[in-house]
Design a protein around this motif. Structure first.
Motif, PDB file in Angstrom:
ATOM      1  N   THR A 239       6.516 -32.957  18.387  1.00 35.05           N
ATOM      2  CA  THR A 239       5.737 -34.130  17.986  1.00 35.05           C
ATOM      3  C   THR A 239       4.791 -34.616  19.079  1.00 35.05           C
ATOM      4  N   ILE A 240       5.012 -34.188  20.319  1.00 36.41           N
ATOM      5  CA  ILE A 240       4.128 -34.558  21.425  1.00 36.41           C
ATOM      6  C   ILE A 240       3.467 -33.290  21.963  1.00 36.41           C
TER       7      ILE A 240
ATOM      8  N   GLU B 220       8.534 -40.447  22.172  1.00 38.96           N
ATOM      9  CA  GLU B 220       7.828 -40.393  20.888  1.00 38.96           C
ATOM     10  C   GLU B 220       7.245 -41.748  20.520  1.00 38.96           C
TER      11      GLU B 220
ATOM     12  N   SER C  18      10.611 -29.446  21.025  1.00 40.48           N
ATOM     13  CA  SER C  18       9.835 -30.677  20.911  1.00 40.48           C
ATOM     14  C   SER C  18       8.450 -30.340  20.378  1.00 40.48           C
TER      15      SER C  18
END
Length: 432
Positions: free
Chosen positions: A384-385, A367, A382
């Motif tokens: 955020t990516i 991150e 996951s």
């Protein structure tokens, strides 16, 4: 970022020993190469195996291969080292076990040596040389001490390479091709368009991977060419070229339409024909996607996580669209990776190289890198990516179909995530 200070960049990586774990929170056990070797041997019909190790090794193997006999009469035996053998070696006991396997009908035997035989310096090659004249079954071996093999791929590729020891020179069949890395049982995976077209031209294809038979492997030196579709079978192709003069072409590292065009031409020339319009529709679709990718992916920064087969070859292709690799996970540094590394460095890219084995602990580091996109598997949940996680779906694909699948999925993630511009800060705002 201090979390990356222990890693080496690509320019300093020449072999497996230079690849460090991204996080000290390494998950134990699941990356032992012994497991992959035992599974591979189990899935080759007619091949028997003898695994030599400590009680924990043999117990672990029995969890996923509980039966000592296979469906076609194979023997999958375990040799548990006692205290005396741990200190003084197991030569006599292993030879006796091989004799018993031969007497019980083993057709060919793979000897799998684990950590302790390697640590005490047991010479398995000389063991085999001494006992082989007494046996009807040919014996080959793999040395898989985990202190020398840092993850699971050597268990696969070393086993596949070792099968060359069970082969003998044969007269070349001018219309025979071995496809290395695709199983004859994989009906659920779409067949690359190249293979049925070759068969329509009168070329016979033999598929060599777990699921094939020992006889198939032993017949392999009669081929006029090997086509490689998996990094795990590349070492076998190299050895067969050296020992049996069977040339090979690697398809699993080809992504660009230009490279595929050239390679397909080489294959046709080898067998004395020229292609017509068999691939026109597929090729035009791949070309169209490359044109779109050149405008859509330029400047984006990315990382490669787990389940990316050949990350350096992929990085070299993506660099052509102006994408910048920040960090690449590599389970294994193959000999062919040296060429891909040189090409990527020549384009001005020197990403960090690492091994990821504990994603929950490693995800915060990823991150902070603030990539625009990730290729490969990340931990569940996951978000955020932006992640092109279905890289495993590229397995078994080759040629224009591989290019189409890769670019379609990549641009779908880019469009869905609204990624634009020239990418964010290399390390994100948290690193400032």
């Amino acid at each position: 970022m201090k979390e990356l200070q222990h890693l080496k960049k690509l320019s300093a990586v020449k072999s497996n020993t230079a690849i460090k774990f991204l996080s000290p929170a390494v998950s134990p056990g699941c990356h032992c190469p012994m497991r992959m070797a035992a599974l591979t041997a189990k899935d080759i019909r007619g091949l028997s195996s003898l695994l030599v190790g400590m009680p924990e090794c043999t117990t672990h193997v029995r969890l996923f291969n509980p039966k000592p006999e296979g469906k076609d009469g194979e023997l999958h035996w375990l040799y548990v080292l006692d205290q005396h053998e741990v200190v003084f070696g197991c030569r006599a006991g292993v030879m006796d076990a091989l004799r018993k396997m031969d007497q019980d009908g083993a057709k060919a035997i793979l000897l799998i040596a684990t950590c302790i035989p390697e640590l005490i310096g047991e010479d398995m090659e000389s063991v085999i040389q001494e006992v082989q004249p007494e046996l009807s079954a040919p014996v080959t071996h793999v040395m898989l001490g985990q202190f020398k093999n840092f993850s699971y791929p050597p268990g696969y590729w070393k086993t596949m390479e070792a099968l060359a020891s069970l082969m003998k020179p044969q007269q070349t069949n001018p219309v025979q091709i071995n496809v290395l890395g695709r199983s004859p049982r994989e009906k659920h995976i779409p067949m690359p368009s190249l293979f049925p077209e070759l068969e329509r031209r009168g070329v016979s294809l033999r598929y060599l991977a777990p699921g094939a038979s020992l006889t198939d492997f032993q017949s392999a030196p009669d081929a006029a060419m090997n086509l490689v579709v998996s990094p795990y079978t590349q070492p076998l192709a190299v050895r067969m070229e050296r020992e049996f003069r069977v040339p090979f072409i690697s398809l699993h590292t080809l992504f660009s339409v230009e490279a595929i065009d050239r390679t397909y031409g080489e294959i046709a020339k080898q067998f004395g024909f020229t292609w017509g319009n068999e691939f026109d529709e597929e090729r035009e679709r791949a070309l169209s996607l490359e044109e779109k990718a050149a405008g859509r992916l330029n400047g984006l920064r990315y990382i490669a996580s787990l389940r990316v087969g050949m990350p350096l070859a992929l990085a070299g292709y993506l660099a052509g669209f102006g994408m910048e690799p920040l960090l690449l996970h590599m389970d294994e540094f193959y000999p062919e990776d040296k060429g891909h590394a040189k090409a990527l460095l020549a384009l001005g890219h020197a990403p960090y190289i690492c091994r990821m084995v504990n994603l929950p602990a490693e995800y915060p580091i990823l991150e902070r890198l603030a990539p625009d996109i990730c290729f490969g598997y990340l931990r569940p949940g996951s978000e955020t990516i932006p992640n092109m996680e279905n890289m495993h779906q590229l397995y078994g694909k080759a040629g224009y179909g591989l290019t189409i699948e890769l670019l379609e999925q990549t641009m779908e993630v880019v469009d869905k995530s609204g990624i634009s511009g020239k990418g964010g800060d290399v390390y994100g705002t948290a690193s400032v």
